[in-house]
Design a protein around this motif. Structure first.
Motif, short mmCIF file in Angstrom:
data_model
loop_
_atom_site.label_atom_id
_atom_site.label_comp_id
_atom_site.label_asym_id
_atom_site.label_seq_id
_atom_site.Cartn_x
_atom_site.Cartn_y
_atom_site.Cartn_z
N ILE A 242 -2.09 10.25 0.53
CA ILE A 242 -2.89 10.73 -0.60
C ILE A 242 -3.32 12.18 -0.41
CG2 ILE A 242 -5.05 10.35 -1.88
CD1 ILE A 242 -4.76 7.37 -1.08
N ASN A 243 -3.57 12.57 0.83
CA ASN A 243 -3.96 13.95 1.11
C ASN A 243 -2.90 14.95 0.71
OD1 ASN A 243 -6.47 13.34 2.15
ND2 ASN A 243 -5.82 13.36 4.29
N ARG A 244 -1.67 14.51 0.54
CA ARG A 244 -0.59 15.43 0.19
C ARG A 244 -0.62 15.82 -1.29
NH1 ARG A 244 1.15 16.95 5.27
NH2 ARG A 244 0.61 15.18 6.58
N ALA A 245 -1.42 15.13 -2.09
CA ALA A 245 -1.51 15.44 -3.52
C ALA A 245 -2.61 16.47 -3.76
CB ALA A 245 -1.81 14.17 -4.30
N SER A 246 -2.58 17.09 -4.94
CA SER A 246 -3.65 18.00 -5.31
C SER A 246 -4.88 17.21 -5.72
CB SER A 246 -3.21 18.91 -6.46
OG SER A 246 -3.13 18.17 -7.66
N SER A 247 -6.02 17.87 -5.78
CA SER A 247 -7.28 17.18 -6.07
C SER A 247 -7.32 16.55 -7.45
CB SER A 247 -8.46 18.16 -5.93
OG SER A 247 -8.35 19.21 -6.86
N VAL A 248 -6.48 17.01 -8.38
CA VAL A 248 -6.46 16.42 -9.72
C VAL A 248 -5.34 15.40 -9.87
CG1 VAL A 248 -7.58 18.36 -10.86
CG2 VAL A 248 -5.10 18.37 -10.60
N SER A 249 -4.67 15.06 -8.77
CA SER A 249 -3.57 14.09 -8.81
C SER A 249 -3.76 12.96 -7.81
CB SER A 249 -2.23 14.79 -8.53
OG SER A 249 -1.98 15.79 -9.48
N TYR A 250 -4.98 12.80 -7.30
CA TYR A 250 -5.22 11.74 -6.31
C TYR A 250 -4.99 10.36 -6.92
CZ TYR A 250 -7.33 15.18 -3.15
OH TYR A 250 -7.54 16.24 -2.31
N GLY A 251 -5.36 10.19 -8.18
CA GLY A 251 -5.14 8.90 -8.82
C GLY A 251 -3.66 8.59 -8.93
N GLU A 252 -2.87 9.59 -9.31
CA GLU A 252 -1.42 9.39 -9.42
C GLU A 252 -0.82 9.07 -8.06
OE1 GLU A 252 2.52 11.75 -11.12
OE2 GLU A 252 0.70 12.86 -10.65
N ALA A 253 -1.23 9.81 -7.01
CA ALA A 253 -0.71 9.55 -5.67
C ALA A 253 -1.10 8.15 -5.21
CB ALA A 253 -1.26 10.60 -4.69
N THR A 254 -2.33 7.74 -5.51
CA THR A 254 -2.76 6.39 -5.16
C THR A 254 -1.95 5.36 -5.93
OG1 THR A 254 -5.00 7.16 -4.72
CG2 THR A 254 -4.72 4.81 -5.09
N GLY A 255 -1.68 5.63 -7.21
CA GLY A 255 -0.87 4.72 -8.01
C GLY A 255 0.51 4.53 -7.40
N ILE A 256 1.09 5.63 -6.89
CA ILE A 256 2.41 5.54 -6.26
C ILE A 256 2.34 4.70 -4.99
CG2 ILE A 256 4.26 6.83 -5.15
CD1 ILE A 256 3.55 9.19 -7.01
N THR A 257 1.39 5.03 -4.11
CA THR A 257 1.31 4.32 -2.83
C THR A 257 0.99 2.84 -3.04
OG1 THR A 257 -1.03 4.93 -2.53
CG2 THR A 257 0.63 6.37 -1.54
N GLN A 258 0.14 2.54 -4.01
CA GLN A 258 -0.20 1.14 -4.26
C GLN A 258 0.93 0.38 -4.94
OE1 GLN A 258 -2.91 -0.25 -2.88
NE2 GLN A 258 -3.10 1.81 -2.01
N THR A 259 1.70 1.06 -5.77
CA THR A 259 2.89 0.43 -6.35
C THR A 259 3.85 0.06 -5.23
OG1 THR A 259 2.70 1.65 -8.43
CG2 THR A 259 4.85 0.73 -7.91
N VAL A 260 4.06 1.00 -4.31
CA VAL A 260 4.94 0.75 -3.17
C VAL A 260 4.42 -0.41 -2.34
CG1 VAL A 260 5.73 1.72 -0.97
CG2 VAL A 260 5.85 3.11 -3.05
N ARG A 261 3.12 -0.40 -2.04
CA ARG A 261 2.52 -1.45 -1.21
C ARG A 261 2.67 -2.83 -1.85
NH1 ARG A 261 -2.84 0.44 1.77
NH2 ARG A 261 -3.33 -1.75 1.37
N ASN A 262 2.30 -2.94 -3.11
CA ASN A 262 2.32 -4.25 -3.77
C ASN A 262 3.74 -4.71 -4.08
OD1 ASN A 262 -0.59 -5.35 -4.70
ND2 ASN A 262 -0.62 -3.13 -4.50
N TYR A 263 4.61 -3.78 -4.37
CA TYR A 263 6.01 -4.14 -4.60
C TYR A 263 6.61 -4.71 -3.32
CZ TYR A 263 10.86 -3.58 -6.21
OH TYR A 263 12.16 -3.80 -6.59
N ALA A 264 6.35 -4.04 -2.21
CA ALA A 264 6.86 -4.51 -0.92
C ALA A 264 6.27 -5.87 -0.57
CB ALA A 264 6.56 -3.49 0.17
N SER A 265 4.98 -6.05 -0.82
CA SER A 265 4.33 -7.33 -0.52
C SER A 265 4.93 -8.46 -1.35
CB SER A 265 2.82 -7.24 -0.78
OG SER A 265 2.20 -6.37 0.10
#
Length: 527
Positions: A392-415
């Motif tokens: 998440i730190n790799r995203a800009s401050s106005v894109s943290y939600g989008e970065a979280t959406g990506i990581t959580q999509t990956v996490r839940n898809y894998a699960s």
């Protein structure tokens, strides 16, 4: 909206304290983590009282995870374009409302459709809430103190995943409906803390890419559905391969479509950041282990050890002991030396823990499992938070939600995929061992349903006394679980290799965007 195109969430810049903001967001996401495991422990009771089919009770568990995986990208995008606080509040309300309706499931012909539908709505609420909540925490703390804050966030949240089976066991003794109603007071506390702390973040209004949403939602749903139904329909059914293939094709089309959009649902250019992509891979691998672990461990405790719901839930608290302690260590290491060391060390420790766990399960002796469970939890606790935070730190401050959406999509898809694949492995091993023993075949016919051996039933869906299952059936079930835990050990070893080869050492430098945003974020919450 300011001249730069950014907007701030409602609330004064000095209105919220950091600790209150963090507490508010932990309360909000607590419901999503508890519900990832709490329903599995009550599944046999729910099935019995509502007269659900084996497939129905399976989907009462899976609909929640599937909906979260399908809509996380939307939740992340909405939080960045409509406001993180606004979406956190909406998500909490949707989640709590769906929880109340799950608890009000009527008996009779409507029961199965009702509970599956509102479990899916719960997942939608979680998908709207979680990216916004995590973005608020990330915006509230500057880069140098973010690791410790998110260590607390992920440590408590991860611990609540372990608490789910315990809480579910006790609530089920009262009424299974209580496992859903318990979310309502938690939601009220979260909304109260949000109102008091008034978190303030920056966001950028933009149109929503509805075509992209349909592509990713159906792509995730179809591929996961195919794997989940493989246990019910069998791999010989052509619809299984067709569903998985169609989902994969839609996800490829989604990726190519998003590259040409000015306002994409997901800015796929973020995957050009090596560290972000590597951390997504690590998160996918680790989440293919983390959530399924609770499910299979609960089933093993119930079937092979003959424990009731309370005892099988308490067993998983050993995992929480290791997880909670090392999650704080991992967060501090992230702030001091960067993500590579805690992610690599944690993955190695988890691989060792799951290997030891697997090697002891056939003993049917809980005393031999305590330390392997603690070690496994310690390894996961050390690496999950730093990996997620670094991504998440790799995203800009106005894109943290989008970065979280990506990581959580990956996490839940894998699960979701892991649940299906590992479940198929477990059932296959169990059935093959039973079939190889002619003397066990007759007894297995009656006990197999209790142990989840039937191809059309979910694990633990029997309504009889699990303590009555013959010892050889418990042993065969333990061998099936053993294969699953050996695979989990191998997956965590793979995560360690990916971290060692793919991540760079050292602390991440603050980006210009993040540095520019720090005064506003830090000023929102006085220590």
């Amino acid at each position: 909206m300011t001249a730069t195109g950014f907007t701030s969430d409602a609330g004064s810049s000095t209105g919220g304290r950091k600790g209150l903001v963090l507490a508010a967001m932990i309360c909000a996401v607590a419901m999503t983590f508890i519900d990832q495991t709490i329903v599995s422990i009550a599944a046999p009771t729910i099935q019995h009282e509502l007269n659900l089919s084996g497939t129905g009770v399976q989907w009462a568990v899976n609909a929640y995870l599937l909906a979260m995986a399908a809509f996380f990208a939307l939740g992340g995008r909405l939080s960045d374009t409509l406001g993180h606080t606004r979406m956190a509040v909406i998500g909490v309300i949707v989640f709590a409302g769906a929880s109340a309706l799950c608890g009000l499931t009527p008996t009779g012909s409507l029961a199965q459709a009702w509970i599956i539908t509102f479990r899916a709505v719960q997942g939608l609420g979680g998908a709207l809430m979680y990216p916004a909540a995590l973005a608020i925490v990330v915006n509230t703390y500057d880069l140098r103190s973010r690791g410790r804050a998110l260590a607390l966030f992920f440590g408590i949240a991860g611990g609540l995943t372990a608490v789910g089976p315990v809480l579910g066991g006790y609530l089920t003794e009262w009424t299974w409906r209580g496992i859903f109603w318990v979310n309502i007071p938690v939601a009220l506390v979260a909304l109260l803390l949000i109102a008091i702390s008034k978190p303030t973040t920056r966001y950028r209004p933009a149109p929503i890419d509805w075509t992209g949403l349909l592509l990713i939602a159906f792509g995730v749903a179809l591929s996961v559905f195919g794997f989940q139904q493989s246990k019910v329909w069998g791999w010989h059914n052509p619809l299984i391969g067709l569903s998985i293939a169609a989902g994969a094709v839609l996800l490829v089309i989604f990726y190519r479509y998003e590259r040409g959009r000015q306002a994409p649902l997901i800015d796929v250019a973020i995957f050009s950041n090596r560290a972000f992509t590597v951390q997504c891979v690590i998160l996918a691998i680790s989440m293919a282990v983390f959530l399924p672990m609770f499910f299979f461990a609960s089933e093993y405790a119930a079937v092979s050890l003959g424990q009731n719901t309370q005892k099988s839930g308490v067993t998983l608290l050993y995992f929480f002991v290791g997880f909670m302690v090392t999650s704080q260590i991992g967060g501090r290491l992230l702030d001091k030396v960067g993500a590579k060391r805690p992610v690599f060390m944690g993955s190695v420790i988890a691989a060792v823990g799951f290997y030891l766990w697997a090697s002891k399960v056939t003993s049917l002796d809980m005393s031999q499992l305590t330390w392997p469970i603690i070690i496994s939890g310690a390894g996961m606790g050390m690496m999950v938070g730093p990996s997620n935070t670094d991504a998440i730190n790799r995203a800009s401050s106005v894109s943290y939600g989008e970065a979280t959406g990506i990581t959580q999509t990956v996490r839940n898809y894998a699960s979701s995929l892991s649940f299906a694949v590992l479940g198929t492995v477990m059932i296959s091993v169990f059935q093959n061992r039973v079939a190889a023993d002619p003397q066990a075949h007759a007894a297995a016919a009656s006990a197999g349903a209790k142990a989840g051996g039937g191809s059309s039933s979910s694990f633990g869906s029997g309504s009889g006394s699990l303590a009555d299952i013959p010892t050889f059936i418990r042993q065969d079930f333990a061998h099936g679980v053993q294969y699953v835990f050996y695979i989990m050990s191998g997956l965590m070893a793979l995560a360690a290799v990916v971290a060692l080869l793919g991540l760079k050492g050292g602390v991440q430098p603050a980006s210009e965007t993040d540095a520019a945003a720090e005064p506003e974020s830090v000023g929102d919450a006085a220590a």
